[in-house]
Design a protein around this motif. Structure first.
Motif, PDB file in Angstrom:
ATOM      1  N   ALA A  41       0.724  -0.946   0.044  1.00 20.53           N
ATOM      2  CA  ALA A  41      -0.086   0.038  -0.154  1.00 20.53           C
ATOM      3  C   ALA A  41       0.842   1.308  -0.025  1.00 20.53           C
ATOM      4  N   ALA A  42       2.084   1.325   0.844  1.00 18.07           N
ATOM      5  CA  ALA A  42       3.032   2.385   1.001  1.00 18.07           C
ATOM      6  C   ALA A  42       3.529   2.641  -0.311  1.00 18.07           C
ATOM      7  N   LEU A  43       3.957   1.626  -1.012  1.00 17.38           N
ATOM      8  CA  LEU A  43       4.647   1.811  -2.512  1.00 17.38           C
ATOM      9  C   LEU A  43       3.548   2.217  -3.505  1.00 17.38           C
ATOM     10  N   VAL A  44       2.243   1.864  -3.501  1.00 17.02           N
ATOM     11  CA  VAL A  44       1.306   2.488  -4.416  1.00 17.02           C
ATOM     12  C   VAL A  44       0.997   3.847  -3.992  1.00 17.02           C
ATOM     13  N   ALA A  45       1.189   3.925  -2.717  1.00 14.89           N
ATOM     14  CA  ALA A  45       0.771   5.505  -2.464  1.00 14.89           C
ATOM     15  C   ALA A  45       1.914   6.258  -2.766  1.00 14.89           C
ATOM     16  N   LEU A  46       3.024   5.716  -2.871  1.00 19.99           N
ATOM     17  CA  LEU A  46       4.278   6.861  -3.210  1.00 19.99           C
ATOM     18  C   LEU A  46       4.309   6.914  -4.894  1.00 19.99           C
ATOM     19  N   HIS A  47       3.979   5.840  -5.430  1.00 16.99           N
ATOM     20  CA  HIS A  47       3.656   6.071  -6.707  1.00 16.99           C
ATOM     21  C   HIS A  47       2.715   6.655  -7.386  1.00 16.99           C
ATOM     22  N   CYS A  48       1.703   7.145  -6.523  1.00 14.81           N
ATOM     23  CA  CYS A  48       0.590   7.766  -7.169  1.00 14.81           C
ATOM     24  C   CYS A  48       0.221   9.139  -6.346  1.00 14.81           C
ATOM     25  N   GLY A  49       1.135   9.533  -5.555  1.00 17.62           N
ATOM     26  CA  GLY A  49       1.022  10.792  -4.898  1.00 17.62           C
ATOM     27  C   GLY A  49       0.245  10.892  -3.818  1.00 17.62           C
ATOM     28  N   GLU A  50       0.143  10.046  -2.978  1.00 15.13           N
ATOM     29  CA  GLU A  50      -0.622   9.767  -1.575  1.00 15.13           C
ATOM     30  C   GLU A  50       0.203   9.750  -0.466  1.00 15.13           C
ATOM     31  N   ARG A  62      -0.658  11.493 -18.859  1.00 18.09           N
ATOM     32  CA  ARG A  62      -1.006  12.827 -18.087  1.00 18.09           C
ATOM     33  C   ARG A  62      -2.649  12.429 -17.771  1.00 18.09           C
ATOM     34  N   ASP A  63      -3.479  11.895 -18.542  1.00 12.47           N
ATOM     35  CA  ASP A  63      -4.772  11.802 -18.631  1.00 12.47           C
ATOM     36  C   ASP A  63      -5.402  10.670 -17.623  1.00 12.47           C
ATOM     37  N   SER A  64      -4.420   9.760 -17.098  1.00 14.33           N
ATOM     38  CA  SER A  64      -4.743   8.641 -16.419  1.00 14.33           C
ATOM     39  C   SER A  64      -5.007   9.026 -14.935  1.00 14.33           C
ATOM     40  N   SER A  65      -4.261   9.933 -14.365  1.00 17.30           N
ATOM     41  CA  SER A  65      -4.509  10.330 -12.998  1.00 17.30           C
ATOM     42  C   SER A  65      -3.970  11.713 -12.548  1.00 17.30           C
ATOM     43  N   ARG A  66      -4.481  12.272 -11.480  1.00 19.86           N
ATOM     44  CA  ARG A  66      -4.064  13.848 -11.209  1.00 19.86           C
ATOM     45  C   ARG A  66      -2.719  13.755 -11.050  1.00 19.86           C
ATOM     46  N   TYR A  67      -2.100  12.631 -10.521  1.00 21.91           N
ATOM     47  CA  TYR A  67      -0.513  12.468 -10.079  1.00 21.91           C
ATOM     48  C   TYR A  67       0.218  12.715 -11.359  1.00 21.91           C
ATOM     49  N   CYS A  68      -0.010  11.864 -12.509  1.00 24.48           N
ATOM     50  CA  CYS A  68       0.338  12.216 -13.813  1.00 24.48           C
ATOM     51  C   CYS A  68       0.445  13.221 -14.260  1.00 24.48           C
ATOM     52  N   LEU A  69      -0.633  14.105 -14.134  1.00 30.66           N
ATOM     53  CA  LEU A  69      -0.857  15.251 -14.868  1.00 30.66           C
ATOM     54  C   LEU A  69       0.051  16.089 -14.190  1.00 30.66           C
TER      55      LEU A  69
END
Length: 771
Positions: free
Chosen positions: A435-444, A614-621
């Motif tokens: 969960a932490a890895l996913v959170a770090l990879h998606c800006g949470e 960039r359109d896949s998520s806020r983080y990528c944007l």
């Protein structure tokens, strides 16, 4: 003066004593002092000064004829223990005045010893106020060998059954009538009599357990072979009854004996103390070859205790045994160990071979982690581990399918589900870590922080997972620019890292050194980084370290050594369809490596890759916008509004250090003084430094300083310290958000003020000033 000379008597006892001493010769008075040994009966009798009184101590030892002869005495005071019960003694004392003697209170112990509270508390805790033992221990703060030796005569005087009972009580079985009956070969009534006899010695507390001081004495003075024999028999009796045996068996470790009771004790210890369980499993063999069942359980305990070498060795023995029903358990243990060793592909093979429900879920996670899409949903048993394993697989699958929010939610739920199990489960990876890895990879970052804090607090995954959780906490601090905290956290888990943890630990060293512009540490750590990458094959869950290594390789101009591993990472992501959640962070790291290397073509390539998702998520944007902005800044095109917006967006998704650096880099590249000041303010605020401190520092830069060769401004001290650490003017400027030219001006001004004749002379004076 001994404690016996300073007898402490309460008011009722003192009243009876006065009545005895004041009695006339013709008065008929009979007084009985009945209490266990050591309660002060003899000391009380010594206080009787009336010569007309017949005083008899230890009346329980007299024969019936002697007791009957005392009936004619008009003034009689008898002291005796409550056991053995004698009919003649009961007849003699019928209707007598009874003097109740009780243990001393804590305050009475303090008064008797004339000692401070800590000493009195220690003595009371050891003796529970029994006067003889208080006197024996005295005003001590530890139990000496001489104090224990004083019990020898008392213990040797006891009959064998009573001695055996005390040994059983020392083992914790003093209140188990069923075990005592079998141990002593007595019926319950006879056992009760033996317990009463033990109470009469004064060595038992109110609840029937041994006084702490007596417990130590029995353990110290009883022959070792007798204690072992009693504990062995008690353990076997308890095992036959299906009861817990761990407390009985634990002291038998390292005695050279073994057997089934050790196996049972090991299974009891497994969830709470796997290291102890491993020792008990080893002891159970008595130096021989363990059975397949014992070896599989021993392997589990070793793995949970962090001994992966031992776990793999034992598991391999079981797997190699033909037709053993425990091979699948051993395969699961080996798979877990190899996952921690960074051998995720081999771990996955073993999980698939084991083919248990848990193993099937972990195999699915491993397949995705090594670049193979896995769509199955293996059914799981309705247990905490089964539910967590199912959710872990589902969450990892969602993370590569583009459902980032769902993936994070699923993995957080898996982590919460497993929290009650604490360290009692053996995991190839924890849901908290995933969960932490996913959170770090998606800006949470806040989600990562929360789930890791809870995992550390609850001990999820035990010793085997604790280091991974702490390293990920350190990683979060590094991204936020809390470099000192990240370093402290890393140092707190120093040890013999397994390869999966080692690659993160070395990446943290590299990342902190790079962010500190500490080129010396970066060079020193780089060889470890190259070795760590060689030891850990690329997988989906180790992409973060590769990003740090790429930036370091660019700084050290050693990209060639890392290139094959980066190519493997790209191939892995392609095989999974380049999932944005995992790919974006890789491109972000490689973008910075290209900027450091001044490779504009590569930088634009990674910026384009970020733009594509960039359109896949806020983080990528946010990453895409920041990448484009950063390339413009490097090219000298600084739009203050755009830079500030990009920097604040990076800060919002946890990339605090990157955010501050973007603003700082833009500030030193703009020719607009107003924009520079604004961007410097932004950089310092995002770094957590107040703007007011910047204003004061700026003033120190421009206001002349008193002509004192021993004084430097605060900013000059900062510059001097960093130069002395070996940084270039450019690196110092990057750290302080000023231009290299400004650093040069500071150095020139210090050289002039200090009257230095050369650069080496200046550096020598600065070392002297700064200590």
């Amino acid at each position: 003066m001994t404690t016996r000379d300073r007898l402490v008597l309460d008011a009722p006892v003192r009243g009876v004593l006065d009545r005895i001493n004041d009695a006339d010769a013709g008065t008929r008075l009979r007084v009985v002092v009945a209490a266990p040994g050591g309660y002060g009966k003899t000391a009380l009798l010594s206080e009787i000064t009336n010569t007309a009184v017949r005083v008899v101590d230890d009346a329980h030892l007299l024969d019936d004829a002697s007791l009957r002869a005392l009936a004619a005495e008009p003034l009689l005071v008898l002291a005796h223990r409550p056991w053995p019960r004698r009919a003649a003694l009961a007849e003699l004392t019928h209707g007598a005045v009874v003097v109740p003697l009780a243990p001393l209170t804590r305050d009475q112990v303090r008064e008797l010893l004339n000692a401070g509270k800590p000493v009195a508390d220690f003595v009371y805790a050891q003796t529970l106020g029994v006067p003889r033992f208080v006197e024996r221990l005295g005003a001590a703060t530890e139990v000496s060998a001489d104090v224990l030796a004083a019990f020898r005569a008392e213990l040797d005087w006891l009959d064998p059954d009573l001695q055996k009972f005390l040994i059983a009580a020392e083992a914790g079985a003093g209140q188990r009538l069923d075990l005592l009956s079998a141990l002593l070969d007595k019926d319950f009534d006879e056992v009760s009599d033996i317990i009463e006899a033990a109470r009469a010695t004064g060595m038992l507390a109110e609840d029937g357990t041994l006084l702490p001081l007596a417990l130590r004495a029995v353990g110290s003075l009883t022959r070792t072979e007798r204690r072992i024999a009693v504990r062995q028999k008690l353990a076997q009796l308890q095992l036959d009854r299906g009861g817990p045996v761990l407390d009985l068996v634990r002291p038998l470790l390292d005695t050279g004996i073994g057997g089934p009771v050790f196996v049972a004790a090991a299974r009891e210890a497994l969830s709470s103390d796997p290291a102890l369980a491993a020792r008990l499993f080893k002891a159970s063999t008595g130096g021989g070859t363990p059975s397949a069942e014992t070896a599989a359980s021993w392997a589990t305990a070793s793995a949970m205790a962090g001994d992966l070498d031992g776990a793999l060795r034992l598991a391999d023995q079981v797997i190699s045994a033909p037709d053993s029903p425990h091979r699948r358990t051993a395969a699961e243990v080996a798979a877990v160990a190899l996952a921690h060793r960074g051998q995720l592909a081999r771990s996955t093979e073993l999980f698939r071979w084991a083919a248990t429900p848990y193993a099937a879920a972990f195999a699915g996670i491993g397949l995705i982690g090594t670049g193979h899409l896995f769509e199955e949903t293996p059914p799981q048993p309705p247990t905490m581990l089964g539910g967590a394993a199912s959710l872990m697989l589902q969450g990892v699958r969602q993370s590569v399918a583009g459902a980032e929010t769902a993936a994070l939610s699923t993995l957080v739920r898996a982590s919460s589900m497993l929290e009650p199990a604490g360290g009692a489960v053996l995991l190839p990876d924890s849901p908290a870590a995933l969960a932490a890895l996913v959170a770090l990879h998606c800006g949470e970052p806040n989600v990562a922080e929360s789930v890791l804090d809870r995992a550390v607090e609850n001990g999820t995954g035990g010793v085997l997972m604790s280091v991974r959780h702490r390293l990920l906490q350190a990683w979060l601090h590094m991204l936020r620019g809390n470099l000192a905290v990240a370093r402290e956290t890393l140092l707190s888990v120093r040890g013999a890292f397994e390869p999966r943890d080692w690659i993160f630990a070395v990446a943290l060293e590299v990342g902190v050194a790079r962010r500190n512009s500490d080129l010396a540490t970066l060079r020193r750590t780089w060889e470890q980084a190259c070795e760590a990458v060689l030891r850990h094959p690329v997988d989906l869950f180790s992409l973060l370290p590769l990003g740090e290594f790429a930036a370091a390789a660019a700084r050290l101009r050693d990209q060639e050594r890392l290139a094959p591993h980066l190519a493997q990472a790209s191939a892995l992501l392609r095989s999974l369809g380049n999932p944005p959640l995992w790919a974006a962070q890789v491109h972000w790291g490689l973008l910075h490596a290209a900027i450091i290397d001044e490779n504009s073509a590569a930088a634009e390539e990674h910026a384009a890759a970020l733009a594509a998702c960039r359109d896949s998520s806020r983080y990528c944007l946010i990453l895409s916008g920041a990448a484009e902005c950063w390339l413009d800044v490097v090219a000298g095109k600084v739009d203050a509004d755009r830079v500030e917006e990009a920097a604040r967006s990076l800060h919002a998704v946890g990339l605090w250090w990157d955010a501050s650096r973007l603003a700082g880099q833009a500030a030193i590249r703009t020719s607009d003084r107003q924009a520079m000041v604004r961007l410097l303010d932004c950089a310092r605020l995002l770094q957590g430094r107040p703007v007011s401190a910047r204003r004061a520092s700026e003033a120190a830069d421009v206001v002349p300083v008193a002509e004192d060769a021993g004084k430097l401004s605060d900013r000059e001290r900062e510059v001097a310290q960093l130069v002395l650490e070996g940084m270039t003017y450019r690196q110092v400027g990057d750290r302080l958000f000023i231009s290299a030219k400004t650093v040069e001006h500071h150095m020139a001004r210090m050289r002039q003020r200090l009257g230095s004749t050369s650069r080496s002379d200046l550096l020598g004076q600065l070392r002297h000033i700064l200590g």
